[in-house]
Write a protein that holds these residues in place. Structure first.
Motif, PDB file in Angstrom:
ATOM      1  N   LEU A 139       0.817  -1.209   0.000  1.00 22.57           N
ATOM      2  CA  LEU A 139       0.000   0.000   0.000  1.00 22.57           C
ATOM      3  C   LEU A 139       0.851   1.258   0.000  1.00 22.57           C
ATOM      4  N   LEU A 140       1.643   1.438   1.049  1.00 23.68           N
ATOM      5  CA  LEU A 140       2.373   2.682   1.216  1.00 23.68           C
ATOM      6  C   LEU A 140       3.859   2.392   1.354  1.00 23.68           C
ATOM      7  N   ALA A 141       4.646   3.168   0.700  1.00 24.57           N
ATOM      8  CA  ALA A 141       6.083   2.976   0.803  1.00 24.57           C
ATOM      9  C   ALA A 141       6.594   3.380   2.170  1.00 24.57           C
ATOM     10  N   GLN A 142       6.050   4.477   2.723  1.00 24.73           N
ATOM     11  CA  GLN A 142       6.470   4.958   4.032  1.00 24.73           C
ATOM     12  C   GLN A 142       5.245   5.456   4.783  1.00 24.73           C
ATOM     13  N   PRO A 143       5.298   5.412   6.126  1.00 26.39           N
ATOM     14  CA  PRO A 143       4.169   5.951   6.886  1.00 26.39           C
ATOM     15  C   PRO A 143       3.845   7.379   6.460  1.00 26.39           C
ATOM     16  N   GLY A 144       2.555   7.624   6.266  1.00 27.81           N
ATOM     17  CA  GLY A 144       2.125   8.977   5.941  1.00 27.81           C
ATOM     18  C   GLY A 144       2.196   9.317   4.462  1.00 27.81           C
ATOM     19  N   SER A 145       2.637   8.392   3.611  1.00 26.89           N
ATOM     20  CA  SER A 145       2.716   8.709   2.191  1.00 26.89           C
ATOM     21  C   SER A 145       1.343   8.776   1.549  1.00 26.89           C
ATOM     22  N   GLN A 146       0.322   8.243   2.243  1.00 25.76           N
ATOM     23  CA  GLN A 146      -1.068   8.454   1.852  1.00 25.76           C
ATOM     24  C   GLN A 146      -1.780   9.174   2.996  1.00 25.76           C
ATOM     25  N   PRO A 147      -2.780   9.961   2.713  1.00 28.00           N
ATOM     26  CA  PRO A 147      -3.501  10.663   3.785  1.00 28.00           C
ATOM     27  C   PRO A 147      -4.079   9.672   4.791  1.00 28.00           C
ATOM     28  N   LEU A 148      -4.200  10.125   6.030  1.00 28.65           N
ATOM     29  CA  LEU A 148      -4.742   9.274   7.072  1.00 28.65           C
ATOM     30  C   LEU A 148      -6.133   8.787   6.704  1.00 28.65           C
ATOM     31  N   ALA A 149      -6.930   9.643   6.102  1.00 25.01           N
ATOM     32  CA  ALA A 149      -8.295   9.246   5.748  1.00 25.01           C
ATOM     33  C   ALA A 149      -8.291   8.051   4.796  1.00 25.01           C
ATOM     34  N   THR A 150      -7.336   8.026   3.881  1.00 23.46           N
ATOM     35  CA  THR A 150      -7.248   6.911   2.935  1.00 23.46           C
ATOM     36  C   THR A 150      -6.862   5.621   3.654  1.00 23.46           C
ATOM     37  N   ARG A 151      -5.909   5.758   4.574  1.00 24.35           N
ATOM     38  CA  ARG A 151      -5.492   4.577   5.321  1.00 24.35           C
ATOM     39  C   ARG A 151      -6.628   4.069   6.212  1.00 24.35           C
ATOM     40  N   LEU A 152      -7.396   4.965   6.767  1.00 21.08           N
ATOM     41  CA  LEU A 152      -8.501   4.543   7.621  1.00 21.08           C
ATOM     42  C   LEU A 152      -9.601   3.857   6.813  1.00 21.08           C
TER      43      LEU A 152
ATOM     44  N   ARG B 175      -2.049  -6.970  14.358  1.00 26.67           N
ATOM     45  CA  ARG B 175      -0.858  -6.863  13.506  1.00 26.67           C
ATOM     46  C   ARG B 175      -1.160  -6.050  12.261  1.00 26.67           C
ATOM     47  N   ILE B 176      -2.238  -6.401  11.569  1.00 23.14           N
ATOM     48  CA  ILE B 176      -2.549  -5.756  10.294  1.00 23.14           C
ATOM     49  C   ILE B 176      -2.952  -4.298  10.499  1.00 23.14           C
ATOM     50  N   ALA B 177      -3.652  -3.983  11.592  1.00 22.41           N
ATOM     51  CA  ALA B 177      -4.038  -2.595  11.855  1.00 22.41           C
ATOM     52  C   ALA B 177      -2.804  -1.707  11.939  1.00 22.41           C
ATOM     53  N   ARG B 178      -1.765  -2.174  12.618  1.00 25.37           N
ATOM     54  CA  ARG B 178      -0.517  -1.404  12.672  1.00 25.37           C
ATOM     55  C   ARG B 178       0.083  -1.244  11.286  1.00 25.37           C
ATOM     56  N   GLU B 179       0.098  -2.316  10.518  1.00 23.30           N
ATOM     57  CA  GLU B 179       0.693  -2.251   9.184  1.00 23.30           C
ATOM     58  C   GLU B 179      -0.054  -1.263   8.298  1.00 23.30           C
ATOM     59  N   VAL B 180      -1.374  -1.271   8.386  1.00 21.93           N
ATOM     60  CA  VAL B 180      -2.164  -0.329   7.582  1.00 21.93           C
ATOM     61  C   VAL B 180      -1.882   1.101   8.018  1.00 21.93           C
ATOM     62  N   LEU B 181      -1.952   1.346   9.312  1.00 24.92           N
ATOM     63  CA  LEU B 181      -1.774   2.706   9.803  1.00 24.92           C
ATOM     64  C   LEU B 181      -0.376   3.237   9.516  1.00 24.92           C
ATOM     65  N   GLU B 182       0.611   2.337   9.534  1.00 22.54           N
ATOM     66  CA  GLU B 182       1.986   2.748   9.286  1.00 22.54           C
ATOM     67  C   GLU B 182       2.351   2.725   7.806  1.00 22.54           C
ATOM     68  N   GLY B 183       1.377   2.408   6.955  1.00 22.76           N
ATOM     69  CA  GLY B 183       1.614   2.444   5.530  1.00 22.76           C
ATOM     70  C   GLY B 183       2.469   1.322   5.009  1.00 22.76           C
ATOM     71  N   LYS B 184       2.505   0.205   5.719  1.00 20.27           N
ATOM     72  CA  LYS B 184       3.311  -0.932   5.289  1.00 20.27           C
ATOM     73  C   LYS B 184       2.467  -1.874   4.438  1.00 20.27           C
ATOM     74  N   SER B 185       3.138  -2.644   3.595  1.00 18.75           N
ATOM     75  CA  SER B 185       2.414  -3.649   2.824  1.00 18.75           C
ATOM     76  C   SER B 185       1.965  -4.751   3.773  1.00 18.75           C
TER      77      SER B 185
END
Length: 842
Positions: free
Chosen positions: A16-29, A346-356
């Protein structure tokens, strides 16, 4: 016949995201909500998730129930057992006592708790998990009654009475320790002069006006409200998994709170309302060990990313939680779960932190007649797979959009395990492994008869060319001998220095996951080794937790002595020993299988764990040279003895003969007729011609091979039926028909037609019994947690088709084969999936 029906949903989420915050929080949520919804739909999440930014809630949602008995729905005010997240509350109360001047971090615990039996442990050691105290769980289980409820006083008494040794010198290491925080709970009670729950309410709950936060443990005075009950999912049903008899303690867990209250708590830590900022700073500072190294843990908080992330999980009974504070972005993640699956936290952290991330995949096999490998009677059941393992077995219904396979009443069993296989050499060019999957085999064991590849070689081979089936291996004695003694030095006993070198090489292979030591003592490369050499090597395998498997020194004229040798090895080393492809290959001893099995049973009664494997044929495949047990290849008397006692020339076929390829496919009797010789004379001539060819072509491999008819079927039946025999093939991708049909031959000929054994027993001999004999874990049963290696077959039609002259004919009746949850074979065709792994001894 195509009996399988599939319904697919791609249940994977890629990068999803290369680095935390590279997509807006709303998108990650938005992604987070979708992920949590899918997890909940597939029974992988029951709980509440809250995300805040700068103290403002950006996402909050409850999924599922608070109590399985009442089906009361969860809300953000539902109070969960925080499990180890409780430790940060305990730590803060200790900090408050420190500010009140009632304790010092570096003071010995015994100063405050005189009954505490260790005089070098400080309060700081307890806070930072550097005390060296052992966990209290085992001590409580060993010295208390199943009806006792453990309390803080009871735990301290156990340590005072038994004083178990510390696991390390206090301050020298970091090791997570629940015991230390229970001791802190006792310390809080003593120094505050009141129960922990009262001090907690006075110092934290009321100042923060928390509505759903309290201490609750078995026999406590607190009356819980909004209490969430833990559960775990077992085979499609939710079972209570809540407080147990150890939950009369407070300190390491048993503080309850809601997502709403936890956010208030987390925000208050920044304000100085509970403790001074300087006091709290120490709680989020990595602990310094005795040698000045640091470990990223403070007082109840893990410290990540250089202090930019503070987090702690909580796992106990049916509760799996996490709280994460992102200091740089001022975001907060709270996941509270009362189910039995930790995927969401586990996955919630990965999503919020922009990790695959990847969501677990599930699929369902319905309408099966399940034979689970235990030997019990078949039953109707559905089986749910999750990634590469079996998740559930029982009466199951599909999740929304879950892939489903309808078995239409066919038999589902664990994938068969071939304990004696020579298929590995052909897998590089045949990665679909049709020879084995067509007969339902999902794991092959290599390194047999004393010849093996190194574990590194196998790993590299499978990495270079993935294959459809799993591979495990023994380390071969003959291979070790050749490495140390050279190809031309094998025809003698080894010297002490050579044995020492072989032992070193064996230790290395065992350390890399080899199952143990295999020998092929009937073959020339090992025949000249002494018993002492074999025993010394076997002892190395035993000392490493490995096993011993042997093509014993003789299967004909010296059978009794050969069996005595393997029994002696088992008796001396005290490890499991197994006879490869058990047989009686001497005509005069046919019919003596019951006597031989009685000898093995006597050894077992004396404590020797001896077992066997066996293939379902009365003809073997090997070299012409084994027909000369005395290795006198030019002795006419020995050749005549071989013709009359060791094999039937009229039914024994030359599989290959490089010196004269025209002989391949003919019986020795037919070749003798062509040469106008007696079979004994032809036998000597063939051995000599093959030897001459090998001398002229030193790099040639497999110069000659023979399928020798030399066994009596009633003996084969007795060996197959022995309770301590598992089924094997001893097959390869070419040659003997057993390479393509051993397992299906048992199911067709010996189970269905001759009724030698029940189908459930045969399956056990192909699966769980084999796994037990090999020391394999998590394979051989259809049970939750086991690897999803499975075979679906029709017991009314399953049959081998491979025959001499058509040795690669595929079996019928094997409808589908899964390896690690992936379909690798269906409708007598490979699917192209190659999920096989190298299995290493654990």
């Amino acid at each position: 016949m195509a009996i399988l029906r599939y319904f697919f949903l791609v249940f994977l989420v890629g990068p999803l995201l290369a680095q935390p915050g590279s997509q807006p929080l709303a998108t990650r949520l938005k992604t987070l909500d979708s992920v949590l919804t899918q997890l909940h739909q597939r029974a992988m999440f029951n709980g509440v998730v809250l995300v805040a930014e700068k103290g403002s809630v950006r996402y909050k949602k409850a999924f599922g129930i608070a109590n399985r008995a009442t089906n009361e729905p969860l809300t953000s005010s539902s109070s969960f057992n925080l499990a180890s997240i409780s430790k940060q509350f305990i730590a803060l109360m200790v900090m408050q006592l420190q500010e009140q001047g009632k304790l010092r971090y570096d003071e010995r615990v015994r100063t405050y708790l005189p009954e505490f039996p260790y005089d070098t442990i400080t309060v700081r050691h307890l806070l930072t998990h550097t005390s060296g105290l052992p966990e209290y769980f085992d001590l409580a289980q060993q010295y208390t009654s199943p009806l006792d409820t453990l309390t803080n006083d009871g735990m301290l008494q156990l340590f005072t009475e038994h004083k178990p040794p510390l696991t390390f010198r206090p301050g020298s290491r970091w090791q997570y320790c629940n015991t230390g925080y229970v001791v802190l709970g006792s310390l809080i009670r003593t120094l505050s002069g009141m129960p922990v729950e009262q001090f907690f309410d006075q110092q934290i709950v009321k100042p923060l006006n928390l509505k759903n936060t309290y201490v609750y443990y078995l026999n406590s005075r607190t009356k819980p409200h909004n209490r969430v009950y833990g559960f775990q999912r077992e085979n499609g049903k939710n079972q209570l998994n809540d407080l147990i008899r150890l939950d009369g303690v407070i300190g390491d867990g048993n503080i309850y709170s809601s997502a709403d209250d936890l956010l208030i708590w987390e925000q208050a830590l920044k304000t100085g309302k509970l403790v001074k900022a300087s006091t709290f700073q120490e709680a989020i500072t990595p602990v310094k060990l005795n040698d000045q190294r640091t470990y990223p843990y403070g007082f109840g908080w893990f410290i990540e990313n250089g202090g930019n992330i503070l987090a702690h999980t909580g796992s106990w009974a049916g509760f799996l939680n996490v709280i994460v504070r992102y200091m740089d972005t001022q975001q907060t993640l709270i996941v509270l779960s009362n189910g039995s699956d930790g995927s969401a936290r586990r996955i919630a952290r990965e999503v919020l932190e922009g990790k695959s991330f990847t969501l677990p995949r599930t699929s369902l096999i319905t309408n099966t007649r399940l034979i689970d490998g235990t030997g019990v009677a078949a039953r109707k059941a559905a089986v749910r797979l999750r990634n590469n393992r079996i998740w559930e077995v029982g009466e199951l219904t599909p999740f929304p959009t879950e892939p489903v396979t309808d078995a239409h009443g066919q038999t589902l069993a664990p994938g068969f395990i071939d304990s004696h296989s020579h298929h590995v050499s052909g897998l590089s060019s045949n990665p679909d492994a049709l020879a084995v999957v067509n007969q339902g085999v999902t794991t092959v064991v290599s390194g047999q008869d004393g010849g093996s590849y190194s574990m590194d070689t196998l790993a590299a081979q499978l990495k270079r060319q993935p294959v459809a089936v799993n591979v495990a291996s023994y380390t071969g004695q003959a291979t070790l001998r050749q490495q140390v003694m050279g190809a031309n030095g094998l025809y003698r006993t080894a010297k002490p220095a050579e044995i020492a070198r072989m032992k070193d090489l064996l230790r290395v292979e065992l350390g890399k996951g080899s199952l143990g030591l295999s020998t092929g003592l009937e073959y020339e490369s090992a025949f000249f080794s002494s018993r002492d050499e074999v025993i010394q090597l076997a002892q190395v395998a035993a000392d490493s937790g490995g096993r011993y498997m042997s093509h014993i020194r003789s299967e004909d004229i010296a059978l009794d002595d050969a069996v005595d040798e393997i029994i002696q090895i088992g008796r001396i080393t005290k490890m499991p020993v197994q006879i490869s492809h058990l047989k009686i290959a001497l005509r005069d001893k046919w019919g003596q299988s019951t006597r031989l099995l009685a000898q093995l049973e006597q050894a077992r009664a004396e404590g020797v764990n001896i077992t066997a494997d066996c293939y379902p044929y009365d003809y073997w495949m090997s070299t012409l040279r084994v027909l000369f047990p005395k290795r006198d290849y030019t002795n006419a008397t020995s050749a005549d003895f071989a013709v009359h006692q060791l094999f039937d020339p009229s039914q024994s076929v030359l599989v290959r003969f490089a010196a004269n390829p025209a002989y391949a496919g003919k019986t020795v009797g037919e070749v003798a007729a062509l040469r106008r010789e007696k079979p004994a004379q032809t036998l000597m001539g063939l051995v000599a011609e093959a030897a001459a060819f090998s001398t002229k072509n030193p790099d040639a491999d497999g110069v000659e091979g023979i399928m020798g008819k030399s066994m009596d079927e009633p003996d084969v039946v007795n060996f197959l039926a022995w309770p301590h025999t598992n089924i094997c093939s001893d097959g390869a991708t070419d040659g003997h028909p057993r390479g393509y049909g051993a397992f299906t031959r048992v199911l067709g000929r010996y189970v269905r037609e001759q009724k030698t054994m029940p189908l459930e027993t045969a399956i056990q001999k192909m699966t769980s019994l084999t796994a037990e004999h090999l020391g394999l874990k998590d394979r051989g049963l259809v049970a939750p947690g086991y690897y999803a290696d499975l075979v679906l077959f029709n017991p009314d039609t399953v049959q081998d088709k491979a025959r001499i002259g058509d040795n690669k004919a595929r079996s019928i009746g094997i409808e589908a084969v899964w390896v690690a949850g992936q379909l690798v074979y269906q409708n007598q065709k490979a699917t192209g999936a190659h999920p096989g792994v190298l299995i290493r001894r654990k």
